[in-house]
Design a protein around this motif. Structure first.
Motif, mmCIF file in Angstrom:
data_model
loop_
_atom_site.group_PDB
_atom_site.id
_atom_site.type_symbol
_atom_site.label_atom_id
_atom_site.label_comp_id
_atom_site.label_asym_id
_atom_site.label_seq_id
_atom_site.Cartn_x
_atom_site.Cartn_y
_atom_site.Cartn_z
ATOM 1 N N ILE A 73 -21.021 -5.307 -26.412
ATOM 2 C CA ILE A 73 -22.174 -5.606 -25.635
ATOM 3 C C ILE A 73 -22.712 -6.655 -26.438
ATOM 4 N N GLY A 104 -27.597 -2.679 -28.252
ATOM 5 C CA GLY A 104 -25.810 -2.707 -28.600
ATOM 6 C C GLY A 104 -25.875 -3.386 -29.938
ATOM 7 N N GLY A 135 -20.730 -1.249 -29.259
ATOM 8 C CA GLY A 135 -21.786 -1.741 -29.217
ATOM 9 C C GLY A 135 -21.809 -3.284 -29.750
#
Length: 81
Positions: free
Chosen positions: A23, A50, A20
């Protein structure tokens, strides 16, 4: 079985924020390079997802599942970690 469950939760706990965060940072860096407004809006949504799923939901879900396995599930003491 308990070892497999422990390994899956470890992957969720550490892999979720890692993925996450990656991203989130990638989308943050890519946003100024994009000119089209619709694509920029999509990248901002990816950035938000994310952050939400990787940094907030994955660690919280691990804590909740750990609580369920330790306290609610019958015989879950063998799955505790």
């Amino acid at each position: 079985m308990a070892e497999t469950v422990r390994n899956v939760f470890t992957i969720i706990q550490f892999g979720g924020p890692l993925l996450g965060g990656t991203i989130f940072l990638g989308a943050t860096v890519a946003t100024p390079a994009v000119r089209r407004a619709d694509l920029k809006k999509e990248i901002k949504e990816i950035r938000n997802q994310g952050l939400i799923w990787g940094v907030i939901v994955a660690p919280l879900a691990t804590v909740i599942l750990q609580f369920l396995l330790n306290n609610v599930v019958a015989g879950g003491a063998s799955c505790g970690f």
